[in-house]
Design a protein around this motif. Structure first.
Motif, PDB file in Angstrom:
ATOM      1  N   SER A 115       0.859  -1.202   0.096  1.00 38.99           N
ATOM      2  CA  SER A 115      -0.072   0.006   0.086  1.00 38.99           C
ATOM      3  C   SER A 115       0.864   1.135   0.112  1.00 38.99           C
ATOM      4  N   LEU A 118       1.999   2.058  -3.527  1.00 36.80           N
ATOM      5  CA  LEU A 118       1.203   2.598  -4.487  1.00 36.80           C
ATOM      6  C   LEU A 118       0.938   4.163  -3.974  1.00 36.80           C
ATOM      7  N   GLU A 119       0.847   4.341  -2.699  1.00 36.05           N
ATOM      8  CA  GLU A 119       0.630   5.911  -2.213  1.00 36.05           C
ATOM      9  C   GLU A 119       1.827   6.585  -2.729  1.00 36.05           C
ATOM     10  N   ASP A 122       2.015   7.452  -6.395  1.00 37.92           N
ATOM     11  CA  ASP A 122       0.929   8.197  -6.752  1.00 37.92           C
ATOM     12  C   ASP A 122       1.458   9.812  -6.572  1.00 37.92           C
ATOM     13  N   GLN A 128       6.915   5.275 -10.297  1.00 39.63           N
ATOM     14  CA  GLN A 128       5.900   4.790 -11.304  1.00 39.63           C
ATOM     15  C   GLN A 128       6.490   3.685 -12.053  1.00 39.63           C
ATOM     16  N   ALA A 150      -1.711  -5.119  -7.871  1.00 45.22           N
ATOM     17  CA  ALA A 150      -2.202  -3.998  -7.382  1.00 45.22           C
ATOM     18  C   ALA A 150      -1.590  -2.669  -8.303  1.00 45.22           C
ATOM     19  N   PHE A 151      -0.379  -2.804  -8.867  1.00 47.39           N
ATOM     20  CA  PHE A 151       0.109  -1.555  -9.505  1.00 47.39           C
ATOM     21  C   PHE A 151      -0.543  -1.719 -10.944  1.00 47.39           C
ATOM     22  N   GLN A 152      -0.866  -2.841 -11.255  1.00 45.77           N
ATOM     23  CA  GLN A 152      -1.667  -2.834 -12.705  1.00 45.77           C
ATOM     24  C   GLN A 152      -2.963  -2.322 -12.734  1.00 45.77           C
ATOM     25  N   LYS A 153      -3.538  -2.549 -11.539  1.00 47.75           N
ATOM     26  CA  LYS A 153      -5.031  -2.087 -11.191  1.00 47.75           C
ATOM     27  C   LYS A 153      -4.868  -0.473 -11.070  1.00 47.75           C
ATOM     28  N   GLN A 154      -4.007  -0.210 -10.339  1.00 47.60           N
ATOM     29  CA  GLN A 154      -4.311   1.450  -9.996  1.00 47.60           C
ATOM     30  C   GLN A 154      -3.430   2.259 -10.994  1.00 47.60           C
ATOM     31  N   TYR A 155      -2.296   1.917 -11.847  1.00 49.18           N
ATOM     32  CA  TYR A 155      -1.737   2.662 -12.748  1.00 49.18           C
ATOM     33  C   TYR A 155      -1.642   2.359 -14.115  1.00 49.18           C
ATOM     34  N   LYS A 159      -5.591   3.545 -17.397  1.00 49.06           N
ATOM     35  CA  LYS A 159      -4.902   5.039 -17.085  1.00 49.06           C
ATOM     36  C   LYS A 159      -3.679   5.263 -18.280  1.00 49.06           C
TER      37      LYS A 159
END
Length: 256
Positions: A115, A118-119, A122, A128, A150-155, A159
């Protein structure tokens, strides 16, 4: 194997690689072997640490993650840990980092949960990009897989256009800083226009936007002609050889 023996093997291996380079080893070949040597050293060091045996993963980032470790480049590492393992952090970090510092190496390191990665990513586009090249070394494979998902989903998912725009902005800013002219007398072989970073930017963008990894994949997808791929590979080898030579001639990290 005892720590002093492992460290001695690292120093001996680095000296042997420099000699092989002087005897004609290819630029890319040196990076591959240097990466393999460091992988072996770090895995042996990590696996000796009892505190790291549960809830930790050692991850290579950046150029080291890409298996492009130059003679005196920073060794970019992420010590990934599960929440609740804070009491073991100091021991794990010291076990990994002290031998590297003792061997005179420059280490770029961070200690984060998934986590926190990811924070921080951002707020930091460089992180990234560095995570795009993340490569598992040792420890918990499941923890590394969790980070990647998690990285794939968020960034990445949804995107892609945003990443492309940010990469273009960063490239323009970098060219302004290091001069856009392609015929500088003393260019920065990494950051100047036409340098290594421009090729990296193309490959990162292809990875995020199209899900393609490497020049061969770009050719297979029809985004590069065969002669363009060969030209890129030749230019890459030339830049790598120059950068290797600069590092060895200076005895330190040097890209100019």
């Amino acid at each position: 194997m005892e720590p002093t023996s492992v460290k001695g093997e690292l120093k001996s291996g680095r000296s042997s690689l420099e000699e092989l380079w002087r005897q004609g080893m290819s630029g890319r070949g040196l990076l591959t072997e240097h990466t393999r040597l460091m992988d072996s050293f770090l895995r042996a060091t990590f696996e000796r640490c009892e505190a790291a045996r549960q809830g930790f993963a050692l991850v290579a980032l950046g150029g080291y993650g890409r298996q492009e470790l130059f003679p005196y480049s920073d060794i970019d590492l992420l010590i990934l840990y599960e929440p609740g393992r804070e009491e073991q952090l100091k021991e794990v970090a010291e076990t990994i980092l002290y031998p590297l510092w003792d061997a005179g190496l420059d280490v770029g390191h961070s200690v984060r949960t998934v986590s926190a990665c990811l924070e921080d990513a951002d707020e930091d586009f460089f992180l990234q990009v560095s995570l795009l090249d993340a490569r598992f070394l040792s420890g918990s494979p499941a923890l590394f897989v969790e980070l990647q998902a998690a990285f794939q989903k968020q960034y990445v998912e949804g995107k892609r256009q945003e990443f492309l725009l940010r990469m273009m902005e960063h490239r323009a800013r970098r060219h302004r800083e290091f001069d856009r002219h392609g015929y500088l007398l003393e260019p920065n072989v990494k950051e100047s226009r036409g340098g290594l970073r421009d090729l990296h930017a193309m490959l990162w963008t292809a990875q995020v936007v199209f899900g393609l990894h490497g020049l061969a994949a770009l050719e297979e997808a029809g985004l590069l002609h065969g002669y363009e791929r060969r030209n890129c590979e030749g230019a890459l080898e030339n830049l790598v050889r120059i950068r290797n030579r600069l590092h060895y001639a200076s005895g330190r990290k040097n890209d100019r």
